[in-house]
Design an enzyme around this catalytic site. Structure first.
Site, PDB file in Angstrom:
ATOM      1  N   HIS A  42     -30.107  -0.920  12.485  1.00 35.78           N
ATOM      2  CA  HIS A  42     -29.892   0.252  11.628  1.00 35.78           C
ATOM      3  C   HIS A  42     -30.294  -0.090  10.188  1.00 35.78           C
ATOM      4  O   HIS A  42     -29.827  -1.081   9.632  1.00 35.78           O
ATOM      5  CB  HIS A  42     -28.413   0.652  11.628  1.00 35.78           C
ATOM      6  CG  HIS A  42     -27.968   1.416  12.828  1.00 35.78           C
ATOM      7  ND1 HIS A  42     -27.752   0.823  14.055  1.00 35.78           N
ATOM      8  CD2 HIS A  42     -27.680   2.738  12.995  1.00 35.78           C
ATOM      9  CE1 HIS A  42     -27.345   1.743  14.916  1.00 35.78           C
ATOM     10  NE2 HIS A  42     -27.305   2.908  14.301  1.00 35.78           N
ATOM     11  N   ASN A  91     -29.647  -9.461  12.614  1.00 35.76           N
ATOM     12  CA  ASN A  91     -29.002  -8.152  12.545  1.00 35.76           C
ATOM     13  C   ASN A  91     -27.492  -8.263  12.651  1.00 35.76           C
ATOM     14  O   ASN A  91     -26.747  -7.569  11.957  1.00 35.76           O
ATOM     15  CB  ASN A  91     -29.544  -7.273  13.674  1.00 35.76           C
ATOM     16  CG  ASN A  91     -28.912  -5.890  13.700  1.00 35.76           C
ATOM     17  OD1 ASN A  91     -28.788  -5.233  12.686  1.00 35.76           O
ATOM     18  ND2 ASN A  91     -28.499  -5.467  14.876  1.00 35.76           N
TER      19      ASN A  91
END
Length: 578
Positions: free
Chosen positions: A418, A452
């Site tokens: 994201h 991430n």
């Protein structure tokens, strides 16, 4: 059955004695530096006490540990083993490992016929007043899927999704099986949730030291009883580390036990992977694929659905608000240069940005990734929206050809990272809608899972936690750095670096804008394998981000405390200043 169980126990004893002899001969060190590094890599970074437990044998736990144990226990059931005529033949334990999938021992359910007559009983336990709960029973469906192996002593069998009273099996959740190494070390302690002697659900918690770990087995000192076969064995983070299957008898006294033995989850997963091609029906393969897509070695990514939201999901989305911090503190979107304008994926109305709930995205057609994202965060109105699934969407307002879809992320260690963090725009009455909007491919960028889920996440946590803790309003810009030299992979390029610019009002009188640069440049070798320890985070001048990206932040650069000077390395979240 008794003779078979005796054989299993004697085999477990021989393995235990063999491992004990080998460890004594090697003067074995239970936790080498390499093993400790692997172990620590899968610990939730919010669990500050975990390493203390492992290294210093601390018994301190966050109180939420007990609630987490109750949550996972829902998936554990008693298995009533019955004959063809319905007569009771014995008990075992099992647990759900996926939608409609039950794991137990081979010696509990040896054949599909045995599974056909068995019953899985959930909630067979006492409440806090020592009163029995209502038992909820389900039938098994071995005709749909049944995989068993005598050597590894496990059985995986399908279950009916609803029982006779229309109660959904999904009510009890399931325990994902993660084969990644590092879930347990010798010298740590395990916890077992079980149905001893077929009785109410019970737990042996932590006083169960792991003695030996081999390629297929884990040996631990623990209290179990007949009927505990098929129980999940957990580490301190409530991850399943093995399938309990046998006690290790004392060689000098057959009425005593010196340890217990479990089958390692990684060995079970490998066997299931090998068996996949031999399954006869497409439905059975899909069920196993769902399980393996969560647990395939080297990947912890959840299975993902791809969808398209209806047009009304976008109708009232106003996107990023430049006046969010106050009309006297206007922060406009960064401007694209002329080359970027030629490459931007504009909407049919000619807009250069895609507006979502509380955030906006500008897309590059050639890279199929965002030039930048911009989000407004209101720390005073944040809503904790639970992540219920992993469904991602193509945005119908631009051509799908300009969006990097799921095929790029399959069967590798690359996450759909994201750019606007899922939790950031989740505030106010539109929080649920904002949450769903973050799951667009336009808002994702290829990030190695270790980047991430660790380094990038640490920075995101820090920024969001400050906004929440101080009831602040913050505007954040995020994006990748595009270079021609970025790694080519599956007809796309993986950005080596990512940046953030966080903007807030300082002391109610002036803007403060700080920029951060994070690199995954050396994260992978030619086969996309992770290279440990190559992540760096720098606090840099906004002008550095402009130089790397071609974006123009205008007057915002004047609000940067690092307007002059070089990049500053950030060693931990506490070193970051906003």
């Amino acid at each position: 059955m008794a003779n078979k169980l005796d054989k299993i126990q004697q085999q477990a004893l021989q393995r235990y004695l063999k491992f004990e002899k080998e460890h004594q001969a090697e003067n074995y060190a239970a936790a080498t530096e390499e093993k400790m590094m692997t172990r620590s890599s899968i610990i939730n970074h919010h669990d500050n006490l975990a390493i203390e437990r492992i290294i210093n044998k601390s018994d301190l736990f966050p109180i939420a540990h007990l609630q987490a144990g109750l949550d996972v226990s829902k998936a554990v059931c008693r298995i009533s083993i019955r004959g063809r005529s319905g007569q009771l033949e014995g008990y075992g334990t099992g647990f759900l490992v996926g939608p409609n999938l039950l794991l137990t021992n081979n010696h509990v359910l040896e054949t599909a016929e045995a599974a056909m007559y068995a019953v899985a009983e959930f909630n067979y336990e006492d409440d806090v007043h020592f009163k029995p709960r209502d038992i909820i029973s389900f039938r098994l469906d071995p005709e749909l899927l049944f995989i068993t192996d005598e050597a590894l002593d496990f059985t995986l069998v399908a279950m009916e999704p609803y029982n006779a009273n229309a109660v959904p099996l999904a009510t009890f959740g399931y325990l994902p099986l993660l084969p990644k190494p590092g879930k347990i070390l010798e010298g740590e302690y395990v916890t077992i949730i079980q149905h001893p002697k077929g009785g109410p659900k019970a737990i042996t918690i932590r006083e169960n030291e792991v003695k030996f770990i081999s390629s297929d087995y884990v040996h631990y000192v623990s209290d179990t009883e007949p009927g505990s076969s098929g129980s999940p064995v957990f580490n301190d983070q409530w991850m399943v580390v093995s399938l309990h299957h046998a006690g290790v008898p004392d060689p000098t006294d057959p009425n005593k036990w010196i340890a217990n033995e479990g089958i390692r989850i990684s060995s079970i997963i490998q066997h299931l992977s090998d068996k996949r091609s031999s399954l006869e029906t497409e439905q059975a393969r899909k069920m196993l694929d769902y399980l393996l897509s969560v647990v395939m070695p080297g990947s912890t990514k959840a299975p993902m659905e791809v969808g398209v939201l209806a047009s009304d999901w976008y109708a009232e989305a106003t996107g990023y608000n430049k006046e969010f911090l106050g009309k006297e503190f206007i922060v406009p979107l960064p401007q694209l240069d002329n080359e970027m304008k030629k490459d931007v994926a504009a909407t049919s109305e000619g807009k250069e940005t895609l507006d979502y709930t509380h955030f906006s995205v500008a897309m590059s057609k050639s890279r199929r990734l965002a030039f930048f994202t911009a989000v407004n965060i209101d720390g005073d109105q944040l809503v904790d929206v639970k992540r219920k699934n992993d469904r991602w969407y193509f945005d119908p307002r631009i051509d799908k050809a300009y969006q990097l879809g799921n095929d790029f992320y399959k069967s590798n260690d690359i996450d759909r990272g994201h750019l606007v963090r899922r939790r950031d725009p989740n505030w106010g009455i539109d929080a649920v809608k904002a949450n769903e909007h973050t799951f667009h491919f336009t808002n994702s960028s290829p990030q190695h899972k270790n980047f991430n889920q660790k380094v990038w996440l640490d920075l995101e946590d820090y920024l969001l936690d400050n906004a929440r803790d101080h009831d602040m309003k913050v505007s954040i810009f995020t994006g990748p750095v595009f270079r021609d030299t970025d790694r080519n992979y599956r007809d796309a390029q993986i950005p080596n670096q990512f940046w953030k610019v966080a903007v807030m009002v300082k002391d109610g009188t002036e803007l403060s804008a700080t920029a951060y640069l994070q690199t995954q440049e050396n994260m992978i070798d030619g086969d996309l394998e992770f290279v440990y320890g190559q992540f760096e985070t720098y606090q840099v001048p906004i002008t550095k981000i402009e130089e790397l990206t071609g974006l123009d932040f205008g007057e915002l650069r004047k609000a940067d405390p690092l307007a002059k000077g070089q990049a500053a390395r950030v060693k931990r979240a506490g070193d970051i200043s906003i």
